[in-house]
Every structure is written in C-alpha cells, then in structure tokens.
Design an enzyme around this catalytic site. Sequence first.
Site, mmCIF file in Angstrom:
data_model
loop_
_atom_site.group_PDB
_atom_site.id
_atom_site.type_symbol
_atom_site.label_atom_id
_atom_site.label_comp_id
_atom_site.label_asym_id
_atom_site.label_seq_id
_atom_site.Cartn_x
_atom_site.Cartn_y
_atom_site.Cartn_z
ATOM 1 N N HIS A 183 0.828 -1.201 0.000
ATOM 2 C CA HIS A 183 0.000 0.000 0.000
ATOM 3 C C HIS A 183 0.865 1.255 0.000
ATOM 4 C CE1 HIS A 183 -3.334 2.685 1.265
ATOM 5 N NE2 HIS A 183 -2.375 3.276 1.960
ATOM 6 N N GLU A 184 1.881 1.289 0.873
ATOM 7 C CA GLU A 184 2.736 2.472 0.958
ATOM 8 C C GLU A 184 3.539 2.667 -0.327
ATOM 9 O OE1 GLU A 184 2.464 4.623 3.365
ATOM 10 O OE2 GLU A 184 1.010 3.343 4.381
ATOM 11 N N HIS A 187 1.553 4.375 -3.011
ATOM 12 C CA HIS A 187 1.539 5.841 -2.993
ATOM 13 C C HIS A 187 2.712 6.423 -3.771
ATOM 14 C CE1 HIS A 187 -1.868 6.646 -0.464
ATOM 15 N NE2 HIS A 187 -1.411 5.945 0.559
ATOM 16 N N GLU A 221 -6.043 6.890 -1.371
ATOM 17 C CA GLU A 221 -5.982 5.729 -0.491
ATOM 18 C C GLU A 221 -6.578 4.499 -1.180
ATOM 19 O OE1 GLU A 221 -4.271 5.584 1.987
ATOM 20 O OE2 GLU A 221 -4.191 7.499 3.027
#
Length: 255
Positions: free
Chosen positions: A128-129, A132, A187
């Site tokens: 997920h990070e 970004h 997100e």
Amino acid sequence: MIRIASLFFVVFGCPTLSLAQVNPSLIQAGIDAFNAYTLSDAQVADYSRQAVQQMDAKNSVAGPNDPYTQRLNTIVVRHHKVSGLPINYKVYKVADVNAFATADGSVRVFKGLMDVMTDNELLAIMGHEIGHVINHDSRDAMKSALKRSAVRNAVASNSGTLGKLSRSQLGGVADYMLGASFSRRQETEADDYSYDFLKRNGYNVMALATSFEKLAKLSGGGQGGRVAAIISTHPDSKSRADRVRDRARRDGLAR
C-alpha cells in the site's frame, strides 16, 4: 498559491530590487516556491533520499543481525525492485504502529507494526505504501511540503522566529513523511495497488483485509506503542477491509 506566486515575483521578478535589500528568509521563500512548481521526479527522489537519511540518523535502526531486520529481509527477498523502482528496506526499533515509503524507494517499517502483523500482512501494508510512491502521491506530497515551506519562510521574514525551523531539514520535508495524509481516492488506489501486488506475486490477497481489520481494532486504543499515521490517515480501515473482501469474492479468491 497566489501568495507564493506573488512572493516569487517580488523576489525574482522586480529588476529594481537588489538582493542586498531583501531579507534572506524572503529569498529562501521564493526559492522554495519556485522549486515546488519545477521539481522533477529525480529531484523529488533526491530530496526524499536526504530526508530519509536524516530520519535514519534520528531513529534507532535495526542492524543487519537484528531479528527484526532478518525477518524483514526474509519477507521482501523477492521484492527489492517493485514496478521498476529499486526499494531499500529498514526497520525502526520504535514501538509505534507505522510504516512509510518515500519517492526515492525507501521503505521504513516500525517495530510496533511488525509485532502485530503477520508476514503477508506486512507485505500488504508495504505494498500500500509503495503504491503511494508508484502513483506519485508521495511526489505530490513533497511538492506540497515545499509550498508550505515557502509560506512559512514568508512569515519568518517578518517575525524572525520561524526561519530556522522552516529551513532546517529540507524545510521540514522529513516531518511530512510521517504526517502526510492522502485523499480518499489516493488511499483507494493505493489499496488497489497492494491488492494487485499480492495477487500478481501469488500471495493471499486476504492479508490486505486482515491487516486493515487489525488496524481498525488498534485504533480503539493503546496496544503496545502509539498507533501513528497509518491509523490517523486511514480512519475507515474496517470499510476498506470489507471492500477488499468483496473484491476477493468477485475474483474467486475468497468465499
């Protein structure tokens, strides 16, 4: 934005104003404003690299023989390059439940997060990070940090008290990495990136759902260390877990 653009014009666009007549903080604010609009991806990555180096120096970093480092190395052994981006991983021996990734490909995982997540759940969160970064959310957050730095320096030119803070540590860029917040759309897109990362590499995509469910429970109050930005910027962890479960069922990967 108007204030920054005007500030840039005042410092650099007026031919009758000598630099000797301008407060150095005002000059720095103009430089920051200019940089915020002209930074290339490579420059953003370089700023990020410098900021991470400062953060590494301030935090307790697990050494190569530390059990936390050894566990993380085992987890990411196949993933030192993700979507063409070289990744370097380190563990902060800090009790906070947190992790972050920056535009240069640095991933930092906190001890507190490793204590509560399984290996696959850690991969899901790191995915997920990294999402970004791949989606340029981290780059845009960096530019926003530089814009805020320009405004702070403009204030400092009058007060004389904030200049040192705003110019230190790359204008506070290191601070933004722990406090950056993203839009709901960003997100969701990072969630989708993590889901696809897990699926593409043969991991159980449900690890993303269970990691969110754990974060939802932790947000209810203090287990171990402080639940940091990964909670404060993800207030709807339970609904996001449900979304992952729904997608997995549609893909035939869960019942």
